[in-house]
Design an enzyme around this catalytic site. Sequence first.
Site, PDB file in Angstrom:
ATOM      1  N   HIS A  17      -3.254  -4.145  -1.047  1.00 22.37           N
ATOM      2  CA  HIS A  17      -2.959  -4.964  -2.234  1.00 22.37           C
ATOM      3  C   HIS A  17      -2.104  -6.180  -1.849  1.00 22.37           C
ATOM      4  CE1 HIS A  17      -3.220  -0.866  -4.339  1.00 22.37           C
ATOM      5  NE2 HIS A  17      -4.163  -1.565  -4.924  1.00 22.37           N
ATOM      6  N   LYS A  41      -4.575   8.586 -18.903  1.00 24.12           N
ATOM      7  CA  LYS A  41      -4.798   8.762 -17.464  1.00 24.12           C
ATOM      8  C   LYS A  41      -3.551   9.376 -16.836  1.00 24.12           C
ATOM      9  CE  LYS A  41      -6.466   5.981 -13.671  1.00 24.12           C
ATOM     10  NZ  LYS A  41      -6.822   4.648 -13.188  1.00 24.12           N
ATOM     11  N   ARG A  90     -13.434  -4.476  -0.884  1.00 20.22           N
ATOM     12  CA  ARG A  90     -13.413  -3.794   0.414  1.00 20.22           C
ATOM     13  C   ARG A  90     -14.805  -3.511   0.943  1.00 20.22           C
ATOM     14  NH1 ARG A  90      -9.391   0.519  -2.084  1.00 20.22           N
ATOM     15  NH2 ARG A  90     -10.688  -0.211  -3.794  1.00 20.22           N
ATOM     16  N   SER A 128      -5.390   3.489  -2.492  1.00 19.46           N
ATOM     17  CA  SER A 128      -4.297   4.295  -3.053  1.00 19.46           C
ATOM     18  C   SER A 128      -4.710   5.764  -3.116  1.00 19.46           C
ATOM     19  CB  SER A 128      -3.938   3.806  -4.454  1.00 19.46           C
ATOM     20  OG  SER A 128      -3.524   2.463  -4.410  1.00 19.46           O
TER      21      SER A 128
HETATM   22  P1  ADP Z   1      -7.913  -0.052 -10.007  1.00 20.74           P
HETATM   23  O1  ADP Z   1      -7.480   1.292 -10.495  1.00 20.74           O
HETATM   24  O2  ADP Z   1      -8.015  -1.093 -11.092  1.00 20.74           O
HETATM   25  O3  ADP Z   1      -9.105  -0.088  -9.074  1.00 20.74           O
HETATM   26  P2  ADP Z   1      -6.247  -0.397  -7.681  1.00 20.74           P
HETATM   27  O4  ADP Z   1      -4.774  -0.365  -7.708  1.00 20.74           O
HETATM   28  O5  ADP Z   1      -6.956   0.715  -6.986  1.00 20.74           O
HETATM   29  O6  ADP Z   1      -6.659  -0.539  -9.194  1.00 20.74           O
HETATM   30  O7  ADP Z   1      -6.753  -1.768  -7.057  1.00 20.74           O
HETATM   31  C1  ADP Z   1      -6.399  -3.025  -7.586  1.00 20.74           C
HETATM   32  C2  ADP Z   1      -7.154  -4.108  -6.835  1.00 20.74           C
HETATM   33  O8  ADP Z   1      -6.770  -4.112  -5.475  1.00 20.74           O
HETATM   34  C3  ADP Z   1      -8.674  -3.926  -6.833  1.00 20.74           C
HETATM   35  O9  ADP Z   1      -9.295  -5.191  -6.914  1.00 20.74           O
HETATM   36  C4  ADP Z   1      -8.938  -3.320  -5.495  1.00 20.74           C
HETATM   37  O10 ADP Z   1     -10.265  -3.596  -5.046  1.00 20.74           O
HETATM   38  C5  ADP Z   1      -7.914  -4.045  -4.656  1.00 20.74           C
HETATM   39  N1  ADP Z   1      -7.595  -3.303  -3.435  1.00 20.74           N
HETATM   40  C6  ADP Z   1      -7.108  -2.064  -3.307  1.00 20.74           C
HETATM   41  N2  ADP Z   1      -6.965  -1.705  -2.016  1.00 20.74           N
HETATM   42  C7  ADP Z   1      -7.383  -2.775  -1.288  1.00 20.74           C
HETATM   43  C8  ADP Z   1      -7.523  -3.046   0.118  1.00 20.74           C
HETATM   44  N3  ADP Z   1      -7.222  -2.122   1.037  1.00 20.74           N
HETATM   45  N4  ADP Z   1      -7.988  -4.261   0.491  1.00 20.74           N
HETATM   46  C9  ADP Z   1      -8.330  -5.183  -0.446  1.00 20.74           C
HETATM   47  N5  ADP Z   1      -8.248  -4.991  -1.779  1.00 20.74           N
HETATM   48  C10 ADP Z   1      -7.788  -3.807  -2.204  1.00 20.74           C
END
Ligand code: ADP
Length: 153
Positions: A17, A41, A90, A128
């Site tokens: 992130h 959630k 990703r 995550s």
């Molecule tokens: P959500 O529950 O909305 O998917 P996340 O916290 O999992 O929220 O992700 C928020 C954003 O960060 C999303 O656009 C996700 O694709 C991006 N993201 C998460 N991990 C990575 C990573 N390792 N590299 C690039 N983008 C990421």
Amino acid sequence: MKVAVFPGSFDPITNGHTDIIFRALPLFDEIVIAIGNNHEKKYFFSIEKRKQWIENIFAAEKKITVKAYEGLTVRFCTEINASFILRGLRSCVDFEYEKSISQMNSALVPGIETIFLVSKPYLSALSSTIIRDIIRNGGDVSPFLPPQMHADF
Ligand code: ADP
């Protein structure tokens, strides 16, 4: 003013992130990191903890603010006058999902543009979900998290 919302669960925030956020900084006047909090959630970390980590990481960055929100992301964008949604990609799995969300978001609020940044190869396996699995099983997650979080892990 170019204001972007970076929405996510950030449960917890990872180096994946933060890489997207730092790379997006030159593109916008302000980035609002918007932590989704849906009462139905179950999250691994509380909203307070998720917010505190993000505030610590970006404490010195004037262009960044951190907010929690509930409900539709586009409604939140309208409330704060943001015209851009920032998301990371990703893989093609992310792409297919993100494409639908982006198309539905612009159908709901015309004029909202989603900007995608492709992850760095070394961060594309990081999520995550995997971090939570490693924590549950007692592994060391510190290499995948910003230094400001290391005291907690
Ligand atoms: P959500 O529950 O909305 O998917 P996340 O916290 O999992 O929220 O992700 C928020 C954003 O960060 C999303 O656009 C996700 O694709 C991006 N993201 C998460 N991990 C990575 C990573 N390792 N590299 C690039 N983008 C990421």
